[in-house]
Scaffold this motif. Structure first.
Motif, mmCIF file in Angstrom:
data_model
loop_
_atom_site.group_PDB
_atom_site.id
_atom_site.type_symbol
_atom_site.label_atom_id
_atom_site.label_comp_id
_atom_site.label_asym_id
_atom_site.label_seq_id
_atom_site.Cartn_x
_atom_site.Cartn_y
_atom_site.Cartn_z
ATOM 1 N N VAL A 127 40.407 -4.131 -2.934
ATOM 2 C CA VAL A 127 40.258 -4.145 -1.479
ATOM 3 C C VAL A 127 39.416 -2.947 -1.049
ATOM 4 O O VAL A 127 39.598 -1.839 -1.541
ATOM 5 C CB VAL A 127 41.639 -4.107 -0.791
ATOM 6 N N ARG A 135 36.662 -6.527 8.751
ATOM 7 C CA ARG A 135 37.732 -7.499 8.497
ATOM 8 C C ARG A 135 37.074 -8.866 8.339
ATOM 9 O O ARG A 135 36.079 -9.178 9.014
ATOM 10 C CB ARG A 135 38.728 -7.569 9.659
ATOM 11 N N ARG A 168 41.284 -6.865 5.234
ATOM 12 C CA ARG A 168 40.226 -5.986 4.749
ATOM 13 C C ARG A 168 39.450 -6.763 3.678
ATOM 14 O O ARG A 168 40.038 -7.483 2.888
ATOM 15 C CB ARG A 168 40.803 -4.721 4.126
ATOM 16 N N ARG A 226 37.331 -7.709 0.268
ATOM 17 C CA ARG A 226 37.456 -7.350 -1.150
ATOM 18 C C ARG A 226 36.070 -7.060 -1.702
ATOM 19 O O ARG A 226 35.106 -7.702 -1.336
ATOM 20 C CB ARG A 226 38.099 -8.478 -1.945
ATOM 21 N N GLY A 246 38.980 -11.349 2.238
ATOM 22 C CA GLY A 246 40.075 -10.582 1.670
ATOM 23 C C GLY A 246 41.066 -11.391 0.843
ATOM 24 O O GLY A 246 41.915 -10.809 0.162
#
Length: 177
Positions: free
Chosen positions: A46, A53, A59, A61, A79
């Motif tokens: 992450v 976002r 969050r 990756r 994410g």
């Protein structure tokens, strides 16, 4: 064509369509710039330290592209860990490759595709060869078993005929005495 920024959180996908990233990025807003990266071998997990976002509110990756002419480019993506259900959030961290590099990568993927096709054909040929070999083994095993049974029968008949001849000779000798 590699994904490229179209403005205000929209990116062009390799297929030519538009990919929308999460709201709040694009246009130079706070949190729009991906974190700086170096030649770190540990590019995964992450992305912390960024306000970015994905559409899921997660969050992003850290990911590396492994197909097409963006192979090897690092980016921040959805994410979600599992591929199923991921949104199309993309924020490239590495600069776009030059046209020459993209052409070379595309050519390499073509070679990979050729090798995969050759491997598939080799696997099919191997399967055909195994089938022929199995059929040949079964044929010769059956032939061997048949010949072995015939030899046993011939030996039995020879022994039986030998026994009859011996009995006839003994009977003839006994009769002449």
């Amino acid at each position: 064509m590699p994904p490229r920024p179209l403005g205000s959180g929209h990116w062009e996908s390799p297929s030519g369509g538009s990919v929308t990233s999460a709201a709040g990025i694009g246009g130079g807003e706070e949190g729009d710039i991906p974190p700086s990266i170096d030649d770190d071998d540990d590019w995964c997990g992450v992305a912390t330290g960024t306000g970015l976002r994905c559409i899921h509110g997660l969050r992003p990756r850290r990911r590396i592209c492994w197909d097409g002419n963006n192979t090897g480019r690092r980016f921040l993506g959805c994410g979600l860990e599992e591929e199923e259900g991921r949104c199309r959030f993309v924020k490239w961290c590495d600069p776009e490759y030059t046209i020459q590099v993209q052409a070379a990568i595309t050519a390499l993927w073509d070679v990979v595709g050729d090798f995969r096709a050759m491997e598939l054909e080799a696997r099919r040929e191997l399967a055909r060869t195994k089938k022929v070999a199995k059929n040949a083994c079964e044929f010769y095993e059956s032939k061997y078993q048949t010949e072995a049974a015939e030899k046993k029968m011939a030996c039995f008949v020879a022994f039986l005929v030998g026994g009859l001849i011996a009995t006839a000779v003994v009977a003839l000798v006994m009769k002449t005495k």
